[in-house]
Design an enzyme around this catalytic site. Structure first.
Site, PDB file in Angstrom:
ATOM      1  N   SER A 188       0.882  -1.224   0.185  1.00 16.87           N
ATOM      2  CA  SER A 188      -0.056   0.035  -0.081  1.00 16.87           C
ATOM      3  C   SER A 188       0.880   1.205   0.136  1.00 16.87           C
ATOM      4  O   SER A 188       1.890   1.206   0.354  1.00 16.87           O
ATOM      5  CB  SER A 188      -0.970   0.003   1.324  1.00 16.87           C
ATOM      6  OG  SER A 188      -1.724  -1.348   1.364  1.00 16.87           O
TER       7      SER A 188
HETATM    8  N1  SAH Z   1      -1.095  -4.737   3.852  1.00 14.21           N
HETATM    9  C1  SAH Z   1      -0.560  -4.933   2.573  1.00 14.21           C
HETATM   10  C2  SAH Z   1      -1.177  -4.662   1.297  1.00 14.21           C
HETATM   11  C3  SAH Z   1      -1.190  -5.765   0.710  1.00 14.21           C
HETATM   12  S1  SAH Z   1      -2.245  -5.694  -1.015  1.00 14.21           S
HETATM   13  C4  SAH Z   1       1.047  -4.469   2.753  1.00 14.21           C
HETATM   14  O1  SAH Z   1       1.446  -3.808   3.575  1.00 14.21           O
HETATM   15  O2  SAH Z   1       1.890  -4.812   1.815  1.00 14.21           O
HETATM   16  C5  SAH Z   1      -3.772  -6.563  -0.109  1.00 14.21           C
HETATM   17  C6  SAH Z   1      -3.237  -7.997   0.185  1.00 14.21           C
HETATM   18  O3  SAH Z   1      -4.496  -9.069   0.469  1.00 14.21           O
HETATM   19  C7  SAH Z   1      -2.758  -8.946  -1.040  1.00 14.21           C
HETATM   20  O4  SAH Z   1      -1.455  -9.419  -0.608  1.00 14.21           O
HETATM   21  C8  SAH Z   1      -3.858 -10.072  -1.319  1.00 14.21           C
HETATM   22  O5  SAH Z   1      -3.360 -11.172  -1.525  1.00 14.21           O
HETATM   23  C9  SAH Z   1      -4.282 -10.340   0.108  1.00 14.21           C
HETATM   24  N2  SAH Z   1      -5.721 -10.566   0.099  1.00 14.21           N
HETATM   25  C10 SAH Z   1      -6.976 -10.409  -0.875  1.00 14.21           C
HETATM   26  N3  SAH Z   1      -7.976 -11.208  -0.523  1.00 14.21           N
HETATM   27  C11 SAH Z   1      -7.461 -11.790   0.557  1.00 14.21           C
HETATM   28  C12 SAH Z   1      -8.419 -12.663   1.601  1.00 14.21           C
HETATM   29  N4  SAH Z   1      -9.575 -13.245   1.250  1.00 14.21           N
HETATM   30  N5  SAH Z   1      -7.649 -13.134   2.733  1.00 14.21           N
HETATM   31  C13 SAH Z   1      -6.346 -12.777   2.810  1.00 14.21           C
HETATM   32  N6  SAH Z   1      -5.577 -12.107   2.287  1.00 14.21           N
HETATM   33  C14 SAH Z   1      -6.291 -11.363   1.049  1.00 14.21           C
END
Ligand code: SAH
Length: 222
Positions: free
Chosen positions: A69
């Protein structure tokens, strides 16, 4: 800090200081959040080839079609969380991704439980977080859209991927007075950051403004 963690040039402390000043100019006021952003080595959470961009205020690819993010949104969500609860005990994050948001949370909360559906991302996050000595984080490879009942209730639940609607089972895992922060809406369409607080008699909901996140997806990826 060892050399790799401290960074040099575009990944140095000066770059982190600049990012913190930029976040302040964008309206982040919470000094604890600014300090944690100023001292968390975001360059370790992205591929080495992108490390020189780690302290720009942008989302960056982390593979598998996912992104780390934008620093501003990490700061904004963390600030919103602390505004309602300055000392959260246990926080659940859905969407570990790179692990960066989890690292920021771990320095401000008692314990962080973070769920990720893509195993390779979860593994990489685990390595980085343990190399930083952050031991109050538990990572799980699972579809987190129904939360993680085993460790419930949570003082806060943070979604870093956007559902169309907040799943009811997540709301049930909040402690009384607890809060859920989530981007809600369609991918590419309009999404809104919402805060839902569990009260004695139900839930209250506030809109905190427009945001843009990857979608919350069903199922696990090995
Ligand atoms: N908090 C992260 C942001 C990553 S983007 C950071 O600081 O880097 C969002 C993430 O959510 C992705 O890695 C994606 O694979 C995950 N995601 C999407 N749907 C999900 C679900 N149902 N359960 C767990 N993770 C999920």
């Amino acid at each position: 800090m060892n050399h790799e963690v401290a960074g040099i040039g575009m990944t140095s402390q000066r770059a982190r200081d600049r990012l913190a000043r930029r976040l302040e100019s964008l309206g982040i006021r919470d000094m604890r959040v600014l300090e944690v952003m100023r001292t968390t080595p975001r360059h370790l959470f992205v591929d080495e080839a992108l490390a020189h961009q780690a302290y720009e205020n942008t989302a960056l690819p982390i593979g598998f079609g996912q992104t780390i993010s934008q620093p501003w949104i990490v700061a904004r969500m963390t600030e919103a969380l602390l505004a309602h609860d300055p000392a959260p005990g246990t926080v659940l994050e859905v969407g570990t991704g790179s692990g960066y948001q989890a690292a920021v949370l771990a320095r401000l909360a008692g314990r962080v439980v973070s769920l990720e559906r893509i195993r390779a991302l979860q593994r990489r996050a685990r390595e980085v977080l343990s190399s930083l000595g952050l031991h109050n984080i538990s990572l799980r490879h699972t579809d987190g859209s129904q939360g993680w009942a085993e460790n419930a209730p949570y003082d806060a639940i943070l979604l870093t991927a956007a559902p169309r609607q907040v799943p009811e089972s997540l709301l049930q895992q909040l402690s009384p007075g607890g809060q859920l922060l989530a981007p809600v809406g369609e991918e590419g369409g309009s999404q809104c950051l919402v805060r839902i607080i569990r009260t004695a008699s139900g839930w209250t909901r506030d809109d905190l403004g427009p945001v843009s996140f990857v979608p919350l997806l069903p199922g696990e990826v090995q």
